[in-house]
Design a protein around this motif. Structure first.
Motif, PDB file in Angstrom:
ATOM      1  N   PRO A  95     -39.071  72.983  -6.645  1.00 48.25           N
ATOM      2  CA  PRO A  95     -38.682  73.964  -7.669  1.00 48.25           C
ATOM      3  C   PRO A  95     -37.890  75.152  -7.117  1.00 48.25           C
ATOM      4  O   PRO A  95     -37.175  75.805  -7.858  1.00 48.25           O
ATOM      5  N   ASP A  96     -38.048  75.433  -5.838  1.00 45.44           N
ATOM      6  CA  ASP A  96     -37.231  76.455  -5.198  1.00 45.44           C
ATOM      7  C   ASP A  96     -37.040  76.062  -3.745  1.00 45.44           C
ATOM      8  O   ASP A  96     -37.797  75.255  -3.200  1.00 45.44           O
ATOM      9  N   GLY A  97     -36.037  76.596  -3.122  1.00 47.14           N
ATOM     10  CA  GLY A  97     -35.797  76.244  -1.722  1.00 47.14           C
ATOM     11  C   GLY A  97     -34.368  76.515  -1.330  1.00 47.14           C
ATOM     12  O   GLY A  97     -33.618  77.200  -2.029  1.00 47.14           O
ATOM     13  N   THR A  98     -33.984  75.942  -0.197  1.00 43.58           N
ATOM     14  CA  THR A  98     -32.625  76.072   0.319  1.00 43.58           C
ATOM     15  C   THR A  98     -32.105  74.677   0.630  1.00 43.58           C
ATOM     16  O   THR A  98     -32.800  73.877   1.266  1.00 43.58           O
ATOM     17  N   VAL A  99     -30.905  74.395   0.181  1.00 40.84           N
ATOM     18  CA  VAL A  99     -30.295  73.089   0.397  1.00 40.84           C
ATOM     19  C   VAL A  99     -28.938  73.275   1.055  1.00 40.84           C
ATOM     20  O   VAL A  99     -28.329  74.352   0.981  1.00 40.84           O
ATOM     21  N   ARG A 100     -28.481  72.221   1.691  1.00 34.62           N
ATOM     22  CA  ARG A 100     -27.148  72.260   2.296  1.00 34.62           C
ATOM     23  C   ARG A 100     -26.442  70.940   2.030  1.00 34.62           C
ATOM     24  O   ARG A 100     -27.076  69.893   1.838  1.00 34.62           O
ATOM     25  N   SER A 101     -25.133  70.988   2.030  1.00 34.35           N
ATOM     26  CA  SER A 101     -24.349  69.777   1.807  1.00 34.35           C
ATOM     27  C   SER A 101     -22.968  69.959   2.419  1.00 34.35           C
ATOM     28  O   SER A 101     -22.543  71.090   2.719  1.00 34.35           O
ATOM     29  N   ARG A 102     -22.307  68.857   2.599  1.00 36.77           N
ATOM     30  CA  ARG A 102     -20.909  68.907   3.028  1.00 36.77           C
ATOM     31  C   ARG A 102     -20.152  67.830   2.270  1.00 36.77           C
ATOM     32  O   ARG A 102     -20.514  66.655   2.307  1.00 36.77           O
ATOM     33  N   ASN A 103     -19.128  68.267   1.583  1.00 36.43           N
ATOM     34  CA  ASN A 103     -18.315  67.350   0.786  1.00 36.43           C
ATOM     35  C   ASN A 103     -17.366  66.573   1.691  1.00 36.43           C
ATOM     36  O   ASN A 103     -16.996  67.041   2.772  1.00 36.43           O
ATOM     37  N   ARG A 104     -16.980  65.382   1.250  1.00 34.79           N
ATOM     38  CA  ARG A 104     -15.930  64.647   1.952  1.00 34.79           C
ATOM     39  C   ARG A 104     -15.161  63.800   0.940  1.00 34.79           C
ATOM     40  O   ARG A 104     -15.717  63.343  -0.072  1.00 34.79           O
ATOM     41  N   VAL A 105     -13.890  63.637   1.197  1.00 35.64           N
ATOM     42  CA  VAL A 105     -13.061  62.753   0.382  1.00 35.64           C
ATOM     43  C   VAL A 105     -13.193  61.346   0.943  1.00 35.64           C
ATOM     44  O   VAL A 105     -12.977  61.122   2.139  1.00 35.64           O
ATOM     45  N   THR A 106     -13.548  60.399   0.084  1.00 39.28           N
ATOM     46  CA  THR A 106     -13.741  59.020   0.534  1.00 39.28           C
ATOM     47  C   THR A 106     -12.566  58.112   0.184  1.00 39.28           C
ATOM     48  O   THR A 106     -12.350  57.095   0.845  1.00 39.28           O
ATOM     49  N   ALA A 107     -11.804  58.471  -0.859  1.00 36.35           N
ATOM     50  CA  ALA A 107     -10.658  57.639  -1.240  1.00 36.35           C
ATOM     51  C   ALA A 107      -9.686  58.471  -2.064  1.00 36.35           C
ATOM     52  O   ALA A 107     -10.088  59.362  -2.826  1.00 36.35           O
ATOM     53  N   VAL A 108      -8.400  58.166  -1.900  1.00 34.62           N
ATOM     54  CA  VAL A 108      -7.335  58.779  -2.699  1.00 34.62           C
ATOM     55  C   VAL A 108      -6.504  57.630  -3.253  1.00 34.62           C
ATOM     56  O   VAL A 108      -5.871  56.887  -2.493  1.00 34.62           O
ATOM     57  N   LEU A 109      -6.516  57.475  -4.564  1.00 36.84           N
ATOM     58  CA  LEU A 109      -5.924  56.297  -5.201  1.00 36.84           C
ATOM     59  C   LEU A 109      -4.711  56.700  -6.031  1.00 36.84           C
ATOM     60  O   LEU A 109      -4.819  57.519  -6.941  1.00 36.84           O
ATOM     61  N   ASP A 110      -3.577  56.121  -5.710  1.00 35.41           N
ATOM     62  CA  ASP A 110      -2.335  56.394  -6.432  1.00 35.41           C
ATOM     63  C   ASP A 110      -2.231  55.407  -7.594  1.00 35.41           C
ATOM     64  O   ASP A 110      -2.146  54.199  -7.391  1.00 35.41           O
ATOM     65  N   LYS A 111      -2.241  55.919  -8.815  1.00 41.86           N
ATOM     66  CA  LYS A 111      -2.130  55.066 -10.001  1.00 41.86           C
ATOM     67  C   LYS A 111      -0.675  54.759 -10.360  1.00 41.86           C
ATOM     68  O   LYS A 111      -0.412  53.934 -11.220  1.00 41.86           O
ATOM     69  N   ALA A 113       3.640  56.532 -10.509  1.00 46.84           N
ATOM     70  CA  ALA A 113       4.388  57.651 -11.077  1.00 46.84           C
ATOM     71  C   ALA A 113       4.115  57.754 -12.575  1.00 46.84           C
ATOM     72  O   ALA A 113       4.196  56.771 -13.312  1.00 46.84           O
ATOM     73  N   GLY A 114       3.792  58.942 -13.020  1.00 41.79           N
ATOM     74  CA  GLY A 114       3.496  59.162 -14.429  1.00 41.79           C
ATOM     75  C   GLY A 114       2.106  58.745 -14.849  1.00 41.79           C
ATOM     76  O   GLY A 114       1.715  58.948 -16.005  1.00 41.79           O
ATOM     77  N   LYS A 115       1.323  58.149 -13.935  1.00 41.58           N
ATOM     78  CA  LYS A 115      -0.017  57.664 -14.277  1.00 41.58           C
ATOM     79  C   LYS A 115      -1.129  58.425 -13.560  1.00 41.58           C
ATOM     80  O   LYS A 115      -2.301  58.180 -13.808  1.00 41.58           O
ATOM     81  N   GLY A 116      -0.763  59.313 -12.670  1.00 40.99           N
ATOM     82  CA  GLY A 116      -1.761  60.141 -12.013  1.00 40.99           C
ATOM     83  C   GLY A 116      -2.346  59.533 -10.755  1.00 40.99           C
ATOM     84  O   GLY A 116      -1.934  58.464 -10.291  1.00 40.99           O
ATOM     85  N   ALA A 117      -3.311  60.248 -10.194  1.00 40.65           N
ATOM     86  CA  ALA A 117      -4.006  59.822  -8.977  1.00 40.65           C
ATOM     87  C   ALA A 117      -5.485  60.153  -9.129  1.00 40.65           C
ATOM     88  O   ALA A 117      -5.864  61.027  -9.914  1.00 40.65           O
ATOM     89  N   ALA A 118      -6.319  59.447  -8.387  1.00 39.59           N
ATOM     90  CA  ALA A 118      -7.761  59.684  -8.424  1.00 39.59           C
ATOM     91  C   ALA A 118      -8.247  60.023  -7.020  1.00 39.59           C
ATOM     92  O   ALA A 118      -7.912  59.328  -6.056  1.00 39.59           O
ATOM     93  N   ILE A 119      -9.026  61.091  -6.920  1.00 45.66           N
ATOM     94  CA  ILE A 119      -9.625  61.488  -5.648  1.00 45.66           C
ATOM     95  C   ILE A 119     -11.131  61.279  -5.761  1.00 45.66           C
ATOM     96  O   ILE A 119     -11.792  61.886  -6.605  1.00 45.66           O
TER      97      ILE A 119
END
Length: 295
Positions: A95-111, A113-119
């Protein structure tokens, strides 16, 4: 223009966050717990003398923040949307405490031109005192304005990325059961106090500039409500993991209706609809449930 290799090596800092019992109660209140003030199950999440942590609170702890706003990412921040969320629970959060984390990018996907990308990203949430792994959190950011970068830039090392597989296909039959939960006109204003202060959830002018008639609800609010409905529908089983794609936003005051299909080994498929508009807001939903004795 984004560079896939650069994003895969993005130098995230380790995030450490302390949270209190008050924060835990606020999170539960932002999901509508306590709307029935005599429901013992709801009171477990909002009263300090018996306090439990609802599993999706892990999503708002030690968050990396709006890192794609850094110009060095090359991301067109004005066209970024939250595409998908995944959560696996390994241990109950205290219910209470201290947490830690570290984000990382695992994939970058090109959809394209004109269709976007996903991270695709992943972060592991640890108890800072014991080092125990509490949760694994996966997300997908859809960058609508950044497709076509592979054709426009240098070749990159595709082997360095790990693409998250799609959820298993939903059964081709009518749903087994459904449940619903309302939101309130002030739901987004309350939920933002968990740390997401994006003005499209609070300021009418910002919402209109983004193409919405009024401020919208947070996607993670809809995600948390779906988790609530699942836990009620399949009690005494509880969540081990949950994932879904954000198909469309809800507006504060609308009702989330969840259609659910039971699968093997305590799995559940689901999709979320805005009851008032009949609009699908959560798609490709999938969850795994467990008993209290499961590890």
């Amino acid at each position: 223009m984004i560079n896939g290799d650069s994003l895969l090596a993005w130098p995230f800092e380790t995030k450490t966050q302390s949270y209190t019992r008050r924060d835990t109660m606020l999170y539960a209140l932002s999901l509508g717990f306590g709307a029935d003030p005599v429901d013992p199950w709801q009171l477990n999440y909002v009263l300090e003398d018996r306090l439990r942590v609802f599993p999706t609170q892990a999503l708002v702890l030690a968050h990396p923040g709006p890192w794609t706003a850094d110009p060095a990412t090359g991301v067109d921040r004005t066209r970024v949307v939250h595409g998908e969320q995944c959560l696996t629970l390994h241990r109950p959060l205290p219910p209470d405490g201290t947490v830690r984390s570290r984000n990382r990018v695992t994939a970058v996907l090109d959809k394209g031109a004109g269709k976007g990308a996903a991270i695709q990203t992943e972060r592991e949430l640890h108890d800072a005192a014991t080092g125990e792994l509490l949760a694994t959190i996966g997300g997908t950011t859809f960058c609508r304005g950044d497709g076509g970068f592979e054709a426009a830039g240098p070749a990159r090392n595709r082997a360095s990325q790990v693409v998250r597989p799609d959820a298993p296909a939903r059964p081709d039959r009518p749903h087994d059961i459904e449940g619903e939960l309302p939101t309130f006109s002030h739901s987004a204003l309350l939920y933002r106090l968990n740390g997401d202060y994006n003005s499209i959830h609070s300021h009418p002018d910002s919402a209109r500039a983004a193409g919405f008639e009024r401020p919208i609800s947070h996607g993670l609010l809809s995600f948390g409500l779906a988790a609530r409905i699942l836990e009620v529908a399949y009690a005494p089983l509880s969540l081990a993991s949950i994932r879904a794609r954000f198909a469309a936003p809800m507006f504060p005051g609308e009702t989330l209706c969840l259609e659910m299909w039971r699968g093997p080994d305590n799995t559940v498929w689901f999709r979320g609809l805005c009851k008032e508009r009949g609009k699908e807001v959560l798609s490709q939903g999938h969850a795994r449930l467990r008993t209290s004795t499961d590890q």
